[in-house]
Design a protein around this motif. Structure first.
Motif, short mmCIF file in Angstrom:
data_model
loop_
_atom_site.label_atom_id
_atom_site.label_comp_id
_atom_site.label_asym_id
_atom_site.label_seq_id
_atom_site.Cartn_x
_atom_site.Cartn_y
_atom_site.Cartn_z
N SER A 1 38.20 44.17 41.01
CA SER A 1 39.52 44.78 41.09
C SER A 1 39.47 46.31 41.09
N SER B 1 48.65 44.08 35.61
CA SER B 1 48.87 43.25 36.79
C SER B 1 50.05 42.33 36.58
N ASN C 1 49.45 45.92 39.37
CA ASN C 1 48.81 45.27 40.51
C ASN C 1 49.67 44.15 41.07
N THR D 1 42.14 48.02 40.57
CA THR D 1 43.02 48.35 39.44
C THR D 1 42.21 48.48 38.17
N SER E 1 42.47 47.27 47.68
CA SER E 1 42.17 46.09 46.87
C SER E 1 40.70 45.69 47.03
N ASP F 1 37.66 38.26 38.10
CA ASP F 1 38.28 39.12 39.11
C ASP F 1 38.23 40.59 38.73
N VAL F 2 38.18 40.88 37.42
CA VAL F 2 38.18 42.29 37.01
C VAL F 2 36.97 43.04 37.55
N ASN G 1 42.81 44.87 29.64
CA ASN G 1 43.27 44.25 30.87
C ASN G 1 44.52 43.42 30.57
N ASN H 1 44.94 39.73 37.86
CA ASN H 1 43.54 40.12 37.73
C ASN H 1 43.01 39.40 36.49
N ASP I 1 45.58 50.16 43.12
CA ASP I 1 44.77 49.88 44.30
C ASP I 1 45.61 49.34 45.45
#
Length: 298
Positions: A104, A124, A92, A106, A39, A100-101, A167, A96, A8
């Motif tokens: 995101s 990330s 990223n 990403t 982003s 935040d995911v 993640n 993340n 992103d």
């Protein structure tokens, strides 16, 4: 192995370049990424406007859309004749972690791949920068991602877990030897320091910047439903480490029979110098919630 990668931060981002270079040593890598930074775009799709592609001299394909657009277009049109072993997004610029995911791009791109049955990993670099210094840190992070794919059974396990995205957050270190190891983690939940910044522009108009910056006094362990702390035969130890002592190593017995498995949150792991690996399940309606709502008189 065949990999599809996106991000992103845009097609010229150092994290994407480092990831492509590292994965090219272990397989075939196709790159389809946004032409500009996206982003915070989550898994948004542009369905009310056309998408255009542009192939760079490197062979990378830039798209005037979101990260999810890139994956969607790549899987169904650009590389529809290829069966990818994995979609990997990132690396990223910045962490993340936790909630935040949900925002995101990403993670949203990885989510899009998994919805169509392709194993997906979102990556990330904690503290990563888009420009200037830090390219060595992305190379370290990329090498660690390649190790995960070649030295562990992680990818094979991901293939057996539909609707899961892994993640991954890699700590910001100056050399690989400074990484303490790897930890399987759960998503934390941190309070935001200041969700909205209000300012006045040169023309006297109110303007707003949204922020995901975390408060230094976040309390993430108490937020998560206690029902999520049980995994079949292994109960996750409910006395989770707090932010204050997350830098101390925690004994993590192998989950077997009635033994306890101590699970850190993702932010606790990276603070302690570990690579955080959080499996995130999608399309999941908790059984306890179904039971509670079914008992209501509606």
């Amino acid at each position: 192995m065949k990999f599809l990668i996106s991000n992103d931060d845009g097609i010229y981002a150092p994290g994407l370049l480092a990831l492509h270079q590292a994965l090219s040593h272990i397989g075939d890598v196709m790159v389809v990424a946004p032409a500009s930074e996206q982003s915070g775009s989550a898994s948004s799709l542009h369905i009310s406007q056309p998408l255009y592609t542009h192939e760079l001299p490197s062979g990378f394909i830039a798209v005037n859309g979101s990260p999810a657009d890139c994956i969607y277009l790549a899987l169904h049109q650009i590389y529809s004749d290829i069966t990818f072993d994995c979609v990997i997004t990132g690396i990223n610029s910045g962490a993340n972690l936790g909630q935040d995911v949900m925002f995101s791009g990403t993670f949203g791109a990885a989510l899009t791949a998994q919805l169509f049955g392709v194993p997906a990993i979102a990556t990330s670099l904690v503290g990563g920068k888009m420009k200037g210094e830090g390219s060595d840190h992305y190379q370290i992070a990329a090498a660690e991602i390649a190790k995960l794919l070649t030295e562990t059974a992680l990818l094979e396990e991901m293939k057996r877990l539909p609707y899961h995205v892994l993640n991954v957050n890699i700590p910001h270190v100056d050399k690989a030897a400074d990484i303490a190891g790897r930890k399987i983690t759960r998503l934390g939940h941190s309070l935001l320091a200041r969700p909205v910044h209000q300012m006045v522009d040169p023309r006297g108009r109110d303007t707003y910047w949204l922020s995901l910056k975390k408060s230094q006094h976040s309390q993430n362990a108490d937020y998560v439903d206690a029902s999520l702390h049980t995994i079949n035969k292994a109960s996750i130890n409910k006395s989770m480490p707090t932010s204050a002592d997350c830098t101390e190593p925690v004994k993590q017995p192998v989950a077997d029979n009635n033994e306890h498995l101590v699970v850190w949150t993702d932010d606790q792991a990276v603070t302690a110098g570990y690579i955080s690996l959080s499996p995130v399940r999608l399309h999941h309606t908790p059984t306890t919630a179904l039971s509670k709502f079914a008992a209501l008189s509606l």
